[in-house]
Design a protein around this motif. Structure first.
Motif, PDB file in Angstrom:
ATOM      1  N   ALA A   1      44.006  22.014  63.151  1.00 19.20           N
ATOM      2  CA  ALA A   1      44.159  20.285  63.622  1.00 19.20           C
ATOM      3  C   ALA A   1      43.167  19.617  63.443  1.00 19.20           C
ATOM      4  N   GLU A   2      41.607  20.559  63.198  1.00 22.00           N
ATOM      5  CA  GLU A   2      40.362  20.005  62.764  1.00 22.00           C
ATOM      6  C   GLU A   2      40.627  19.244  60.980  1.00 22.00           C
ATOM      7  N   SER A   3      41.773  19.484  60.420  1.00 21.35           N
ATOM      8  CA  SER A   3      41.350  18.982  59.012  1.00 21.35           C
ATOM      9  C   SER A   3      42.850  18.849  58.366  1.00 21.35           C
ATOM     10  N   ALA A   4      42.829  17.288  57.535  1.00 26.71           N
ATOM     11  CA  ALA A   4      43.959  16.701  56.773  1.00 26.71           C
ATOM     12  C   ALA A   4      44.338  17.911  56.433  1.00 26.71           C
ATOM     13  N   VAL A   5      43.825  19.030  56.360  1.00 24.09           N
ATOM     14  CA  VAL A   5      45.009  19.635  55.429  1.00 24.09           C
ATOM     15  C   VAL A   5      45.465  21.353  56.229  1.00 24.09           C
ATOM     16  N   THR A   6      44.757  21.668  56.845  1.00 19.89           N
ATOM     17  CA  THR A   6      45.486  22.679  57.481  1.00 19.89           C
ATOM     18  C   THR A   6      46.201  22.218  58.694  1.00 19.89           C
ATOM     19  N   ILE A   7      46.280  21.533  59.279  1.00 16.82           N
ATOM     20  CA  ILE A   7      47.275  20.204  60.465  1.00 16.82           C
ATOM     21  C   ILE A   7      48.207  20.497  60.428  1.00 16.82           C
ATOM     22  N   LEU A   8      48.680  20.780  58.553  1.00 20.23           N
ATOM     23  CA  LEU A   8      49.601  21.028  57.792  1.00 20.23           C
ATOM     24  C   LEU A   8      50.824  22.329  58.120  1.00 20.23           C
ATOM     25  N   ALA A   9      49.586  23.208  58.139  1.00 20.05           N
ATOM     26  CA  ALA A   9      49.907  24.846  58.367  1.00 20.05           C
ATOM     27  C   ALA A   9      49.852  24.950  59.902  1.00 20.05           C
ATOM     28  N   ARG A  10      49.604  23.811  60.702  1.00 16.19           N
ATOM     29  CA  ARG A  10      49.596  23.659  62.440  1.00 16.19           C
ATOM     30  C   ARG A  10      51.020  23.128  62.995  1.00 16.19           C
ATOM     31  N   LYS A  11      50.440  21.947  61.935  1.00 19.79           N
ATOM     32  CA  LYS A  11      52.294  21.954  62.458  1.00 19.79           C
ATOM     33  C   LYS A  11      54.120  22.133  61.514  1.00 19.79           C
ATOM     34  N   MET A  12      53.742  23.082  60.857  1.00 22.33           N
ATOM     35  CA  MET A  12      54.991  24.099  60.474  1.00 22.33           C
ATOM     36  C   MET A  12      55.211  24.994  61.208  1.00 22.33           C
ATOM     37  N   LEU A  13      53.792  25.719  62.125  1.00 25.43           N
ATOM     38  CA  LEU A  13      54.187  26.761  63.007  1.00 25.43           C
ATOM     39  C   LEU A  13      54.330  26.612  64.956  1.00 25.43           C
ATOM     40  N   ASP A  14      54.741  24.890  64.793  1.00 20.79           N
ATOM     41  CA  ASP A  14      54.965  24.057  65.886  1.00 20.79           C
ATOM     42  C   ASP A  14      56.188  23.568  65.331  1.00 20.79           C
ATOM     43  N   ALA A  15      56.777  24.045  64.196  1.00 20.91           N
ATOM     44  CA  ALA A  15      58.269  23.270  64.556  1.00 20.91           C
ATOM     45  C   ALA A  15      58.965  23.832  65.341  1.00 20.91           C
ATOM     46  N   SER A  16      60.411  23.127  65.420  1.00 18.67           N
ATOM     47  CA  SER A  16      61.387  24.536  66.469  1.00 18.67           C
ATOM     48  C   SER A  16      62.082  25.008  65.160  1.00 18.67           C
ATOM     49  N   ALA A  17      62.727  25.624  65.790  1.00 18.92           N
ATOM     50  CA  ALA A  17      63.550  26.737  64.852  1.00 18.92           C
ATOM     51  C   ALA A  17      64.997  25.560  64.283  1.00 18.92           C
TER      52      ALA A  17
ATOM     53  N   TYR B   1      53.226  18.302  50.918  1.00 15.01           N
ATOM     54  CA  TYR B   1      54.177  18.232  50.801  1.00 15.01           C
ATOM     55  C   TYR B   1      53.381  19.790  49.549  1.00 15.01           C
ATOM     56  N   THR B   2      53.166  19.273  48.732  1.00 17.33           N
ATOM     57  CA  THR B   2      52.744  20.915  47.590  1.00 17.33           C
ATOM     58  C   THR B   2      51.521  22.059  48.225  1.00 17.33           C
ATOM     59  N   MET B   3      50.748  21.127  48.987  1.00 15.74           N
ATOM     60  CA  MET B   3      49.741  21.838  49.847  1.00 15.74           C
ATOM     61  C   MET B   3      50.712  22.818  50.935  1.00 15.74           C
ATOM     62  N   ALA B   4      51.223  22.390  51.401  1.00 16.41           N
ATOM     63  CA  ALA B   4      52.453  22.411  52.646  1.00 16.41           C
ATOM     64  C   ALA B   4      52.841  23.921  51.713  1.00 16.41           C
ATOM     65  N   ARG B   5      53.456  23.910  51.077  1.00 15.54           N
ATOM     66  CA  ARG B   5      54.393  25.194  50.468  1.00 15.54           C
ATOM     67  C   ARG B   5      53.288  26.614  49.816  1.00 15.54           C
ATOM     68  N   VAL B   6      51.849  25.648  49.453  1.00 15.72           N
ATOM     69  CA  VAL B   6      51.430  26.826  49.394  1.00 15.72           C
ATOM     70  C   VAL B   6      50.898  27.497  51.012  1.00 15.72           C
ATOM     71  N   MET B   7      51.057  26.340  51.537  1.00 16.55           N
ATOM     72  CA  MET B   7      50.248  27.633  52.934  1.00 16.55           C
ATOM     73  C   MET B   7      51.915  28.096  53.539  1.00 16.55           C
ATOM     74  N   ALA B   8      52.734  27.657  53.407  1.00 14.37           N
ATOM     75  CA  ALA B   8      53.945  28.241  53.648  1.00 14.37           C
ATOM     76  C   ALA B   8      53.537  29.607  53.361  1.00 14.37           C
ATOM     77  N   SER B   9      53.924  30.067  52.575  1.00 13.73           N
ATOM     78  CA  SER B   9      53.929  31.063  51.968  1.00 13.73           C
ATOM     79  C   SER B   9      52.715  32.538  52.534  1.00 13.73           C
ATOM     80  N   VAL B  10      51.607  31.404  53.163  1.00 16.85           N
ATOM     81  CA  VAL B  10      50.917  32.509  53.575  1.00 16.85           C
ATOM     82  C   VAL B  10      51.174  32.500  54.593  1.00 16.85           C
ATOM     83  N   ILE B  11      51.175  31.505  56.196  1.00 20.10           N
ATOM     84  CA  ILE B  11      52.005  31.222  57.281  1.00 20.10           C
ATOM     85  C   ILE B  11      53.626  31.782  57.374  1.00 20.10           C
TER      86      ILE B  11
END
Ligand code: NAP
Length: 296
Positions: free
Chosen positions: A167-183, A235-245
């Motif tokens: 959550a410290e970065s406006a980039v990686t916070i998007l990965a945090r949001k993805m992990l926290d999203a309900s199924a 959105y496109t950053m999140a797609r890159v991170m989605a594949s990692v997590i």
């Protein structure tokens, strides 16, 4: 040579401390506020007397000024804080540096531009559209007006880098949001603003180069830019991170309109002016960050 790094507990400052500590002959001390770290002094930069007292005692040869309130939405609602930290602290440090013959290298932002006419050179006309950008521009001008003979302002865009808290970065916070999203829940992501995510480890290498140039008497002056060159939206950053997590990218929904909150520039691409430092590709750097932290 003595170097003081303000904001040494922050996203960028931590990488700067790492990069400078490897250089023989540099005595590096950090400045921190709410957090603690080894070899850091707690100095409130919004307190002019406390800041001057520290400077008169430590007497740095170079200041790398990375402390700031960098969150636009926080800045929008806290005008006194951004004035004190992003503007007045620049003035205090720059005046002391001008008098003491110290070099000051201060970090600023692409948000000094309105994002309507990219790419931007250092002498492009600034026109901030939110309070954070206004405060950083005022900080730049306070530094210019102090009559510094040594140092420069380095503008950078959206940063990400090694962190224990995405959550410290406006980039990686998007990965945090993805992990926290309900199924099964779909996440809307800004697909309007174009950003150039820039790796703090690379920026730290740029700052190390700038500090070493000061030591050699060949320091850069005025305003400099350093930026990643790969255009992304959130959105496109999140797609890159989605594949990692391991997040299903089909659950990401692009939003092709400006997001709520403080206004953001559409595209404030900075033309890099500091040569010689490699830019780590976004996909590679962000994978390193996401895999190197305890968040997954
Ligand atoms: N992050 C970005 O996307 C981005 C983009 C463009 C430009 N920038 C610029 O890059 C620079 C570094 O940003 P960052 O992302 O590393 O920021 P950050 O992670 O939010 O860190 C802010 C730093 O400022 C320190 N600080 C806060 N209040 C203070 C006070 N009253 N006195 C002394 N220190 C104080 C904090 O210390 P504690 O943590 O100990 O409280 C922390 O070390 C800033 O100039 C910012 O404007 C950042």
């Amino acid at each position: 040579m003595k170097v003081w790094v303000t904001g040494a507990t922050g996203l960028l400052g931590r990488e700067v401390m790492k990069a400078l500590r490897t250089v023989p002959g540099l005595a590096v001390t950090g400045g921190c506020w709410s957090r603690r770290a080894p070899e850091c002094e707690r100095v409130d930069l919004t307190d002019v007397s406390a800041t001057e007292a520290f400077l008169n005692r430590f007497r740095p040869d170079v200041i790398v000024h990375a402390a700031a309130e960098r969150r636009p939405d926080v800045g929008e609602n806290n005008p006194d804080l951004v004035q004190a930290l992003n503007v007045a602290a620049c003035r205090t440090l720059a005046r002391w540096s001008a008098e003491a013959g110290c070099a000051m290298i201060a970090i600023s932002t692409d948000y000094v531009f309105d994002g309507t006419k990219p790419p931007y050179a250092p002498d492009s006309e600034p026109h901030p559209i939110n309070r954070y950008g206004e405060s950083k521009l005022a900080g730049e001008r306070a530094i210019r007006d102090a009559g510094l003979e040594r140092g420069c302002v380095l503008r950078v865009p959206i940063l990400f880098g090694p962190t224990g808290d995405w959550a410290e970065s406006a980039v990686t916070i998007l990965a945090r949001k993805m992990l926290d999203a309900s199924a099964g829940v779909t996440l809307e992501m800004d697909n309007w603003a174009i950003r150039y995510p820039t790796y703090t480890t690379d920026v730290a290498a740029v700052l190390r180069t700038l500090v070493l140039r000061e030591r050699e008497g060949k320091g850069l002056r005025g305003i400099q830019h350093w930026s990643g060159d790969e255009p992304f939206t959130k959105y496109t950053m999140a797609r890159v991170m989605a594949s990692v997590i391991g997040f299903d990218p089909a659950r990401l929904q692009p939003v092709n309109a400006p997001s709520a909150g403080a206004p953001r520039p559409k595209d404030a691409h900075l033309i890099t002016t500091v040569e010689g430092i490699a830019k780590t590709p976004f996909a590679q750097a962000v994978e390193q960050v996401l895999r190197g932290t305890p968040n997954v």
